[in-house]
Structure formats: structure tokens, C-alpha cells
Write a protein that holds these residues in place. Structure first.
Motif, PDB file in Angstrom:
ATOM      1  N   GLU A   1     -23.895  43.217  15.739  1.00 24.60           N
ATOM      2  CA  GLU A   1     -24.052  42.956  14.291  1.00 24.60           C
ATOM      3  C   GLU A   1     -23.132  43.900  13.509  1.00 24.60           C
ATOM      4  OE1 GLU A   1     -28.272  42.142  12.916  1.00 24.60           O
ATOM      5  OE2 GLU A   1     -28.605  42.976  14.914  1.00 24.60           O
ATOM      6  N   PRO A   2     -21.829  43.598  13.508  1.00 20.87           N
ATOM      7  CA  PRO A   2     -20.864  44.552  12.943  1.00 20.87           C
ATOM      8  C   PRO A   2     -21.065  44.830  11.453  1.00 20.87           C
ATOM      9  CG  PRO A   2     -19.795  42.472  13.523  1.00 20.87           C
ATOM     10  CD  PRO A   2     -21.178  42.398  14.066  1.00 20.87           C
ATOM     11  N   ASP A   3     -21.580  43.853  10.701  1.00 21.03           N
ATOM     12  CA  ASP A   3     -21.710  44.092   9.257  1.00 21.03           C
ATOM     13  C   ASP A   3     -22.771  45.135   8.932  1.00 21.03           C
ATOM     14  OD1 ASP A   3     -19.761  42.276   8.960  1.00 21.03           O
ATOM     15  OD2 ASP A   3     -21.098  40.596   8.460  1.00 21.03           O
ATOM     16  N   ARG A   4     -23.689  45.358   9.885  1.00 17.56           N
ATOM     17  CA  ARG A   4     -24.744  46.350   9.632  1.00 17.56           C
ATOM     18  C   ARG A   4     -24.450  47.682  10.332  1.00 17.56           C
ATOM     19  NH1 ARG A   4     -30.094  45.946  10.751  1.00 17.56           N
ATOM     20  NH2 ARG A   4     -29.915  44.630  12.595  1.00 17.56           N
ATOM     21  N   ALA A   5     -23.308  47.749  11.027  1.00 13.19           N
ATOM     22  CA  ALA A   5     -23.018  48.968  11.798  1.00 13.19           C
ATOM     23  C   ALA A   5     -21.808  49.706  11.219  1.00 13.19           C
ATOM     24  CB  ALA A   5     -22.752  48.597  13.248  1.00 13.19           C
ATOM     25  N   MET A   6     -21.657  50.958  11.615  1.00 15.59           N
ATOM     26  CA  MET A   6     -20.509  51.772  11.168  1.00 15.59           C
ATOM     27  C   MET A   6     -19.869  52.411  12.401  1.00 15.59           C
ATOM     28  SD  MET A   6     -18.672  52.859   8.726  1.00 15.59           S
ATOM     29  CE  MET A   6     -19.594  52.364   7.288  1.00 15.59           C
ATOM     30  N   GLY A   7     -18.554  52.207  12.557  1.00 14.58           N
ATOM     31  CA  GLY A   7     -17.863  52.787  13.711  1.00 14.58           C
ATOM     32  C   GLY A   7     -17.698  54.291  13.557  1.00 14.58           C
ATOM     33  N   LEU A   8     -17.093  54.684  12.449  1.00  8.74           N
ATOM     34  CA  LEU A   8     -16.917  56.110  12.138  1.00  8.74           C
ATOM     35  C   LEU A   8     -17.056  56.221  10.625  1.00  8.74           C
ATOM     36  CD1 LEU A   8     -16.191  58.929  13.276  1.00  8.74           C
ATOM     37  CD2 LEU A   8     -13.789  58.354  12.990  1.00  8.74           C
ATOM     38  N   ALA A   9     -18.001  57.045  10.180  1.00  8.18           N
ATOM     39  CA  ALA A   9     -18.325  57.118   8.745  1.00  8.18           C
ATOM     40  C   ALA A   9     -17.165  57.688   7.938  1.00  8.18           C
ATOM     41  CB  ALA A   9     -19.556  57.990   8.550  1.00  8.18           C
TER      42      ALA A   9
END
Ligand SMILES: C=C1C[C@]23C[C@@]1(O)CC[C@H]2[C@@]12CCC[C@@](C)(C(=O)O1)[C@H]2[C@@H]3C(=O)O
Ligand SMILES: O=C(O)CCC(=O)C(=O)O
Ligand SMILES: [Fe+2]
Length: 359
Positions: free
Chosen positions: A223-231
Motif C-alpha cells: 500500500e504505497p500511498d500509506r507508506a513512507m520510504g524515507l521521511a
């Protein structure tokens, strides 16, 4: 012997849950601990404006006669740019990408053999800035400072020497490129080597500088829209040179445009202005706020060359760039001290060393 980056966090331990590193591949749903809402990402108070702009950071041909001015302009407006004709062989970029893919493809238990310690810089783990956020980031990283030999031997008992050679050659090339870019940018402001005494021994002697290499892996995310790779963060460096594989994810922030994706251009490199260059240029060059998003279909890899001065060198605004009637915008600071300030105060670090002028 100048203090090296490896000592920087000796008095600043961070306790990050390496052992809770999930096996990303087996997750079909985003666990709650990874679910970011805009309020999880407000440390820099970046307005969540929709990405309407078609514009992105410039791609600069280093062979172009006007490259210095184009770099200067990009450092003032975006704090970032891409470069082509940079002279780093494509085969070396491919080797580094292969190494990075091979490292993160190892079983978790093997990677944890080279886990970063609480007070260390080198090794496997989540990004150092993770300690400032309530939610976890959808990524894993590996930091290299100094020789990677010991860590690489644990990761690849058979092939570590080949991989060490690749890292050594990559760092060598990056060091020269970073210095060239720094001088092109400074020259565009009328600053030459005589104006920066710690860097002016002679242009071939780069012993005043040091670097870290950060390898990043952003696995496919359910679910990429709800996740963060690197803030969102700025780098503490003078300059950062980033190689990304052919998968988009890096975004830079502009007050007037919002978050803008930096499209991968095969063979090119992304350059970020870091906080120390912001200070050195008395705020004329902007350290760029950036972050990495993830996606549902393709894993993303990036390799970040984080470049700055030896830890005991004091960085302060170049006198030529300070108006004679005003005090410099920033006080002087070493990279070591700045990294420690950032490790404690994160997004407030730059403003903490700012001289506040009386209006
Ligand atoms: C030299 C360094 C810059 C860095 C902290 C470090 O000691 C090594 C890792 C670097 C990195 C890479 C990912 C983003 C970042 C903010 C982080 O958490 O670790 C940067 C740090 C930085 O530029 O401040
Ligand atoms: O993966 C990216 O594109 C960004 C990485 C980054 O910002 C970092 O390592 O500091
Ligand atoms: Fe960064």
C-alpha cells in the motif's frame, strides 16, 4: 589524525529496533506501524500541496560551457540538480547497483550480522532519523564509512574483496566529482580557492574531505500511498551525490511547488545541496528537503555519497558572501558537531546555529 565520522555518535547512542526489521517480501498488507498519515510527516511543516507542477530539477550537462552558472542557479533555486557527462563510467554505476541489490537480497539473519551498533555509523539498519518518527519507514539501509572490509566479510564470506574494490573505486570517483561540483558552484558566486582556506591546499589534494556511502533499499510495498520510504529530511553534508536505479521515488520539496518527483535518467546522477553548503554559502544555496516514496510493483535502490569536510574543520559563511554591513547568517560549526546537533534536534539543527539579526 583528524577525528573521523566513525566517532561522531559515540556520545549519542540511538536505539533502533534492528531486530524488528520485517521480512518485507512476505507482507501482503501494510502493518499499522508502517501506515503514515500527513501528521506523521510534519516535522518540516511542509505544506502538503498537490503536485501540480510539470517542472522538475534541471539536468545539467557537465561538458556544457555554461555548466557552472547552471549549477549555481540550481543550487539557489532548487538545492538539487541532475548531471550528465559526469565522467563516472556506466559500468561502475552498474557494479554499485549490483552490489547494493546483492546486499539487500541476503537473508535478514545474514544482514543482521553486520548490524549498525547504537553508537556506530557503519552497518546495516534503518535510517538514523527513524528515531524522530512514530511510524516506521518502508526501507532498509547500509552505511559505509572507512573500509567496509569487516562488514563485507560477514555478509559475503566468499566475495567480499571484489565488493570492497567496487566501493573503493566508487568513492574515489565520487570524491573527485564532488570537489569539482563544489568549485563550479562556488565559482558561479565569484568565490575561488583562495577564499576558502581549509580547502585550498591544491585542487588535487582532497585530504580535507571525508565521506559516507549510504545504500538504500525500498522494497515493493502493498500500500504505497500509506507508506513512507524515507521521511523528509535535509542532508548534513556539503554535497550529496545520489545514484538511483531506474525506479522513481525521490522527491524534492519547493515552497512554491510542493513535492516534485525526480525522474530517473539512466546514467545520470542527482546532486543535493546539504546543510553545510547552505552555511558555507551564507544561505545563498539551499539545502534541499527531500524524501523517498515507494511503489507497488518495483523495488527501488539508491546509493548516496555523503560528502563533507574532515570532522575538525570549522565551516562558516565565506566572508565574500557576507555583506559588510551585516553579520554572517550562521555561526561556524564542524561536521562532527553538526551531525551531533542533528542527531539530537533533527529538523531544528540548521536554525540552531543561525545568527538571528535584529530587525
Ligand atoms: C555522514 C552521515 C550523514 C547521515 C548521517 C551519517 O553519519 C551517515 C548516514 C547519513 C544519513 C543517510 C540517510 C539520511 C540521513 C539524514 C540519515 O539518517 O543517515 C543521513 C545523515 C545526514 O545527512 O544527516
Ligand atoms: O533514496 C533516495 O532517493 C533518497 C536517499 C536519501 O535521501 C539519503 O540516503 O539521504
Ligand atoms: Fe538524503
Amino acid at each position: 589524525m583528524p577525528a573521523m565520522l566513525t566517532d561522531v555518535f559515540r556520545g549519542h547512542p540511538i536505539h533502533l529496533p534492528h531486530s524488528h526489521q520485517p521480512d518485507f517480501t512476505s507482507l501482503r498488507e501494510l502493518p499499522d506501524s508502517y501506515s503514515w498519515t500527513p501528521k506523521d510527516d510534519i516535522l518540516f511543516a511542509a505544506a502538503p500541496s498537490p503536485p501540480t507542477a510539470v517542472e522538475t530539477i534541471p539536468l545539467i550537462d557537465l561538458d556544457h560551457p555554461d555548466a557552472a552558472n547552471q549549477i549555481g542557479h540550481a543550487c539557489r533555486t532548487w538545492g538539487a540538480f541532475q548531471i550528465a557527462n559526469h565522467g563516472v563510467p556506466l559500468s561502475l554505476l552498474q557494479d554499485v547497483e549490483f552490489l547494493t541489490g546483492s546486499l539487500f537480497g541476503l537473508p535478514v539473519q545474514r544482514k543482521l550480522k553486520a548490524a549498525r551498533s547504537d553508537t556506530g555509523v557503519s552497518g546495516y539498519g534503518v535510517a538514523r532519523i527513524a528515531s524522530f518518527f512514530n511510524k516506521q519507514m518502508w526501507s532498509e539501509g547500509f552505511t559505509i564509512t572507512g573500509s567496509p572490509l569487516n562488514d563485507f566479510r560477514k555478509l559475503w564470506p566468499q566475495h567480499h574483496l571484489n565488493y570492497c574494490d567496487i566501493v573503493e573505486e566508487y568513492e574515489e570517483r565520487m570524491k573527485k566529482l564532488a570537489s569539482k561540483l563544489m568549485w563550479l558552484a562556488l565559482n558561479s558566486l565569484g568565490v575561488s580557492e583562495e577564499d576558502v582556506e581549509w580547502a585550498s591546499l591544491n585542487s588535487a589534494d582532497l585530504s580535507w574531505a571525508q565521506a559516507a556511502l549510504q545504500l538504500n533499499h525500498y522494497p515493493v510495498c502493498p500500500e504505497p500511498d500509506r507508506a513512507m520510504g524515507l521521511a523528509a529530511h535535509t542532508d548534513s553534508t556539503l554535497l550529496t551525490i545520489l545514484y538511483q536505479n531506474n525506479t522513481a521515488g525521490l522527491q524534492v520539496f519547493r515552497d512554491d511547488l510542493g513535492w516534485i518527483t525526480v525522474p530517473p535518467v539512466p546514467g545520470s546522477l542527482v546532486v543535493n545541496v546539504g546543510d553545510l553548503f547552505h552555511i558555507l554559502s551564507n544561505g545563498l544555496f539551499k539545502s534541499v528537503l527531500h524524501r523517498a516514496r515507494v511503489n507497488q510493483t518495483r523495488a527501488r535502490l539508491s546509493v548516496d555519497f555523503l560528502w563533507g569536510p574532515q570532522s575538525d574543520i570549522k565551516i562558516s559563511p565565506v566572508p565574500k558572501l557576507v555583506s559588510p554591513l551585516e553579520s554572517p547568517l550562521y555561526r561556524s560549526v564542524t561536521w562532527k558537531k553538526y551531525l551531533q546537533t542533528k542527531a539530537t534536534h533533527f529538523n531544528k539543527a540548521l536554525s540552531m546555529i543561525r545568527n538571528h539579526r535584529e530587525e
